[in-house]
Structure formats: C-alpha cells, structure tokens
Design a protein around this motif. Sequence first.
Motif, PDB file in Angstrom:
ATOM      1  N   SER A 152      26.882  39.485  35.545  1.00 36.56           N
ATOM      2  CA  SER A 152      27.320  40.438  36.694  1.00 36.56           C
ATOM      3  C   SER A 152      26.209  40.816  37.431  1.00 36.56           C
ATOM      4  CB  SER A 152      28.202  41.345  35.864  1.00 36.56           C
ATOM      5  OG  SER A 152      27.730  42.226  35.041  1.00 36.56           O
TER       6      SER A 152
ATOM      7  N   GLU B 196      36.160  42.382  39.947  1.00 37.77           N
ATOM      8  CA  GLU B 196      35.775  43.166  38.770  1.00 37.77           C
ATOM      9  C   GLU B 196      36.311  42.443  37.438  1.00 37.77           C
ATOM     10  OE1 GLU B 196      35.616  47.762  37.056  1.00 37.77           O
ATOM     11  OE2 GLU B 196      37.094  47.240  38.982  1.00 37.77           O
ATOM     12  N   ILE B 197      35.411  42.007  36.623  1.00 40.55           N
ATOM     13  CA  ILE B 197      35.942  41.567  35.330  1.00 40.55           C
ATOM     14  C   ILE B 197      35.693  42.636  34.034  1.00 40.55           C
ATOM     15  CG2 ILE B 197      35.736  39.672  33.752  1.00 40.55           C
ATOM     16  CD1 ILE B 197      36.897  38.633  36.186  1.00 40.55           C
ATOM     17  N   SER B 198      36.964  43.018  33.299  1.00 39.48           N
ATOM     18  CA  SER B 198      36.899  44.044  32.710  1.00 39.48           C
ATOM     19  C   SER B 198      36.535  43.564  31.068  1.00 39.48           C
ATOM     20  CB  SER B 198      38.390  44.582  32.310  1.00 39.48           C
ATOM     21  OG  SER B 198      39.348  43.518  31.746  1.00 39.48           O
ATOM     22  N   GLU B 199      36.365  42.399  30.712  1.00 38.02           N
ATOM     23  CA  GLU B 199      35.816  42.035  29.764  1.00 38.02           C
ATOM     24  C   GLU B 199      35.269  40.560  29.706  1.00 38.02           C
ATOM     25  OE1 GLU B 199      38.637  41.425  26.235  1.00 38.02           O
ATOM     26  OE2 GLU B 199      40.170  42.022  28.004  1.00 38.02           O
ATOM     27  N   GLU B 200      34.233  40.174  28.942  1.00 39.27           N
ATOM     28  CA  GLU B 200      33.373  38.886  28.789  1.00 39.27           C
ATOM     29  C   GLU B 200      34.591  37.960  28.371  1.00 39.27           C
ATOM     30  OE1 GLU B 200      29.875  36.528  26.816  1.00 39.27           O
ATOM     31  OE2 GLU B 200      29.431  38.655  27.356  1.00 39.27           O
TER      32      GLU B 200
ATOM     33  N   TYR C 184      37.278  32.149  32.206  1.00 44.55           N
ATOM     34  CA  TYR C 184      38.222  32.487  33.292  1.00 44.55           C
ATOM     35  C   TYR C 184      38.460  31.106  34.135  1.00 44.55           C
ATOM     36  CZ  TYR C 184      37.719  37.347  32.305  1.00 44.55           C
ATOM     37  OH  TYR C 184      37.601  38.628  31.453  1.00 44.55           O
TER      38      TYR C 184
ATOM     39  N   GLU D 159      30.473  37.085  32.448  1.00 42.87           N
ATOM     40  CA  GLU D 159      30.048  38.448  31.857  1.00 42.87           C
ATOM     41  C   GLU D 159      31.239  39.584  32.529  1.00 42.87           C
ATOM     42  OE1 GLU D 159      26.198  40.040  32.313  1.00 42.87           O
ATOM     43  OE2 GLU D 159      25.382  38.462  30.807  1.00 42.87           O
ATOM     44  N   LYS D 160      31.455  40.548  31.751  1.00 37.96           N
ATOM     45  CA  LYS D 160      32.035  41.882  32.284  1.00 37.96           C
ATOM     46  C   LYS D 160      31.076  42.451  33.271  1.00 37.96           C
ATOM     47  CE  LYS D 160      33.274  46.486  30.837  1.00 37.96           C
ATOM     48  NZ  LYS D 160      33.429  47.652  29.365  1.00 37.96           N
ATOM     49  N   GLY D 161      31.988  42.759  34.296  1.00 38.83           N
ATOM     50  CA  GLY D 161      31.353  43.558  35.363  1.00 38.83           C
ATOM     51  C   GLY D 161      31.577  42.868  36.746  1.00 38.83           C
TER      52      GLY D 161
ATOM     53  N   ARG E   3      42.445  34.564  32.073  1.00 38.97           N
ATOM     54  CA  ARG E   3      41.603  34.628  31.227  1.00 38.97           C
ATOM     55  C   ARG E   3      42.091  33.789  30.170  1.00 38.97           C
ATOM     56  NH1 ARG E   3      40.308  37.605  26.436  1.00 38.97           N
ATOM     57  NH2 ARG E   3      37.991  37.780  26.241  1.00 38.97           N
TER      58      ARG E   3
ATOM     59  N   PHE F 283      43.077  41.509  37.597  1.00 37.64           N
ATOM     60  CA  PHE F 283      41.675  41.609  38.220  1.00 37.64           C
ATOM     61  C   PHE F 283      41.729  42.565  39.219  1.00 37.64           C
ATOM     62  CE2 PHE F 283      43.775  37.907  39.857  1.00 37.64           C
ATOM     63  CZ  PHE F 283      43.709  37.954  40.986  1.00 37.64           C
TER      64      PHE F 283
END
Length: 660
Positions: free
Chosen positions: A523, A576-580, A583, A623-625, A646, A654
């Motif tokens: 990210s 914005e991705i909340s966790e690795e 996807y 990655e998260k972020g 995911r 998302f």
Amino acid sequence: MRFFTLLLFAAQGLTAAPNIIFILCDDLGYGDLGVTWQNERSSSKKHHTPHLDRMAAEGVLMDRHYCPAPVCAPSRGSFLTGFHQGHCGIRNNQFDKALPNDHTVASTLKAGGYRTALVGKYGLQGKGKNAAEWPAYPTKRGFDDFFGYVRHADGHVHYPAHEWPLGNSAGHRSKKQVWWNNLEVSATLDKCFTGDLFTAFAKKWIVEGLEEKPDQPFFLYLAYDTPHAALQLPTGPYPEGGGLKGGLQWTGKPGAMINTAQGQIDSWVHPDHKQPGWTKTEKRQAGMIRRLDDSVGDLLQLLKDLEIDDNTLVIFTSDNGPHDVHYLAEAKYDATRFQSYGPLNGIKRDVLEGGIRTPTLVRWPEKIPAGKVNDTPSQFHDWMTTFLAAAGLPLPAQADGVSLLATLTGQGEQEDSTVYVEYAVVGRTPNYPDFEENHRNAPRKEMQVVLVDHYKGIRTHISQPDQPFRIYDLTTDQREKDNLAGSSTRFEKLQETMQKRVLQIRRPDSSARRPYDSLPIPSISPIETEQGLRVKFQAGSFPWVPRLNELNETEVETLNFQAPVAGAVEYSGLLEISEEGEYTFELSGSIQAVLRLHQAIMIDTDSPSTKPVDSAKGTVRLEKGLHPFRLSYLTNGPSPQLIIRRKGNQNFKFTFHRSL
C-alpha cells in the motif's frame, strides 16, 4: 477515425501526421557508434560511423534510453506492444513465442490511417510452418506488409539463399527462409546480404507507397539482423550515392534481386579495416557496423530526395547490449575488441548499463532541434505512446509508456518514464579487465532493475524475494562501482521505495516465474482523504480505451456515472483494504476496460481480438492500507459494476477514497 485524427491535429496546431521509421539493430552496443564512444578512443581499431554521427548532429542523442531486457525477444515484444517487462507476454529467452493478439504499435497506427510494414527480423510468430499457420505472423499483428526472417534463429546468418561452410554448427551453415507476406522467397535471393536486402526493400516500399498514396503517412519498422551472430561480410563496396537514384536499389530480378547481388558472398573488407594487426573477426564486426552506417545514410538521403525529410521521425537504436559471439568455426571474438559497451560495464544478457543502455538517435527536422544530447531515462515501451502522440491519436490506457515528445522537442513537461527490467538467464558477466572488479564473472540468473529518479536499483542472482537492491547514482557513477545501499538513512528509505515499486508496477507471468511473484502489492503511505472518487468523460468513438489525462475531473461518491452519449470514462481514486489477503476484482457489464491498481494491470479486456465481455476477473494479494486505482472503459450507458472479494471472507466491504 481519420476525421478524429484531423480534429486532434487542428487542436494541437499540427499540419500533418509524421512518417515514422524505427530502425532496430541486433546486438549493437552502446559504444559501437562514433558519437557515443568510438570517436573518443585512442586505439587504431575503431568503428567509424559518419552517417550516424551526422544523424546525431541533426537531431538528439538519447543518452539514457534502455531496452526492456538484455536480449532480443523481450525487447521486441515490449516495443511492439507498449508493455514493459512487468506486463509483456514475451519474457526471458522466449524466442519464437507468439506475440499476444493485442494492440501493437503497428495496429494502432494503422487504425489512425497509416500504411505499415515490418522489414527484417521478427521472431515472435508462434508455432507453425508457414505464414498461414503462424498465429502471430506480422500481417496478423497490424502490419500491412512483411518482408524478412520470421524465425528467430534464421536471423543468425545473413545470406539466406546460401550455405555458409565457415559456420560453427549445422544451423549456422544452412540456408534460411525469407518471407514476403504469404510467400517464401529465399530461392530468388542469390548473393543477397540481408543488411543490403532489407535496406533495398525498405527504400522500394517507401517509394512505391508514396507513388500510390502520396498523402498517406507510413510507419516502417526496419529490424536489421546485424551486427549479431554470424560475422559475415557483404559482396562488395556500398554503391555510390544514395537515396532515390543511388545507393542500394531493388531490381526485382530473381537471382539479382538487389544491385549488390553480384560477385563473391562474404568477401568484401572495407578499406579502413585492411590494417596491420586486425584479426578476421575484427574486420568482419567492423564491416557489418560500417554497412549499417552506410544504409542509414542511404535511407536519410531517400527522405530528402522524396521531399519528406522534414516531417519524418526516424529512430535508430539496438535491441540490447553487444554480443561476445561470432559463429565462425575456429575463430575468437569478444566485445573488448572495440569496447562495444563503451565506458559502461556489461554486455548482452547483463542488466548492468552495458547490457541494457542502447545507442539511440532520433531525427525529425520539423520538430527536433539539432545537436541535442538528452539524458532523461526512457525505455522501448515508450515508443508506442510517443508515435501515437506525434500522430495526434489517443493514447491507450493499457500501454505502460509515456510520450517522449517533450524530451525530443524540448517543449512541454516530460512525464516520467517507468524504466523497469526483469530477466533470467544462466551464465556470468564476462571477466573483462576493463570492467569493474565487483562485476567481473558475477552470476546472472534472476535479475531485476528499477530506476527511481537518477538512482538505479539492481538485483542479480536473486535467491530471496526481498533481496536488497544495489543502488547506484548514475549521474556520477555510470560504471556502477559504488553501491550506496544502506549507506545512510536516505538510502535505506530509497531501498524501501524500490522494493515497493517493483511490486506495484508488474503482474506475475506463469511462463516466467519470479522469486517475488507471491509477495503482496504494498500500500502507499497514509495520506489525507475523503470518501468518493474522481471521474472524467470524453464523448466520441475510440478504437481502444484511451487515457483521459487532460480533462476536467468531476467528484462522485461511487461508480455511478451515467454517460450521456457514447464515449470514454476514467475513474480514479484510492481503495482502502482493511486487512492483508488475496483479493479478486471482477468487472461486470458489457465492458471494454482497463483496471490498474497502482500501475499494475489487474483487468484488461481492451483487445482488438475480442468484443466487449460481460465480466472479467483478476486476483492479487494486497497489503492492508490504501491502493490507488484507475478504471478506464468505453461506454454508451451506465458504469460497469466493480465487485471485490477477499478470499475466505465473502462479506468483505471496501471503501473508495479520493485524496484531498
């Protein structure tokens, strides 16, 4: 399409689409031209390239232009498709692999009204035995005409109608095929040296096309098979004069197809090379390069004779660094004989500067000021976008390159090029005494290069996915002597930037697996945002999904734009991705689209071989972020739906953001 082109020319104040000639040599080193290195050498053994030196004086020397990989197939694949090696379907030593059926530099220019031809070496045809069977034959990839070697290995020798008893293997002693559109014509090419043959045919093609349609612009890809491989000599001196009436001429008579098809094959040594102490391989290598120089001078004179010189854009370059082979039985040759790598380290198959920096000259009297030297980094995949920009055509959203017109003309602000190399091969860098000690005999294997500003990150013999890059400041250290990695906090941060960047600009290819394929896309650093997206729209009919970089943006909350008429749409924002995790991205709706995450292509349904599809998918580990994305598509109605899933969590949600 022609009307759309004329509108663009009127808007840009241009008078006519330029003719374009792209001259690609095979294994010509950065240091093989007088203007790049030979003129500085004190040795009596050197190349003289007066015509190329004059071309440089009349245009621009691009001193930091890079091939996509240090061998021919991926370099040619990236040039033709506009993809760098992180996306191109031709990687590593994939000789004779079929060029994917996608937009090419030829097909896009042809759609814009150009007449197109490939003359010379190809090597990207796919499996088959003839023009009808080869799935990626040049005339199936946008070229109106083709004349030359189809198969990669055929280009290793330069008298296709003759056996060559001096060759060091059966493959280098046998006759080869030459194809002219749908016909195999090698039997008619007695005593034809390919360097001469390709030049004569190129001149004939230009002249005949202008006679038939004088107002139609042309694109010629002239791909010489020299000075690579068999160091063979021409039959005699270069014909006097040049251009329309002199120099090389196509006669069209079987057995005497060109005016130099006479005398003894592989025999003529240039007078400059008949010096004491010159070996036979040195005479041959120097002779092939001098012949290329004469050919370029001949072509440039033709443009003047036809009065199209001012508005013809001519590029001269090479597919990779210099070779160290010769294919002569019981003979020796290596790249130290003329220091063909110039002041650099590395040769063909190295990702050091000598393996990937190419001698590149560009001439366009109407637009390019004379006598320029430019060290702005650029790479082969930039030429498609440059040619389309020069022709007033829209730039494809799927292409990785940027237009180099600002660099060439000195007008406007140059967008940064993505200079990126990935390549794998066995072997080692030669143990040449004029190479830096830290590079001599170094193993190659998996290799990778990325440029960030003027710093070069390079990894060789990659054994771990996160193996550190060696970092060199190319403004002061083009020999790559002083590794700056880890030398300060600044270079620790640059290391981190390079490690992230190489994962954000590429996608894995199952035919060329890399140690870093499984790493997640990083990210970006946190920035201030708000929910929502930005969208651009341009009405019109487009032959491919275009970039819409210069239009006013509108802020929207989600993918809900309703196009009022048919045209092109481009969304941009941050996901914005909340966790690795892994996807899957899916676009649904009747779409012709390109979806990029960072600069990596996630979904691409913009192919000339397919109609708009109902849905398309792409899977990646993230990655998260925050992850910037750009969705470009053609439409005459509602936006397509973007679904993101995911792995293992079907209820994943998302959020779209736009930067403040």
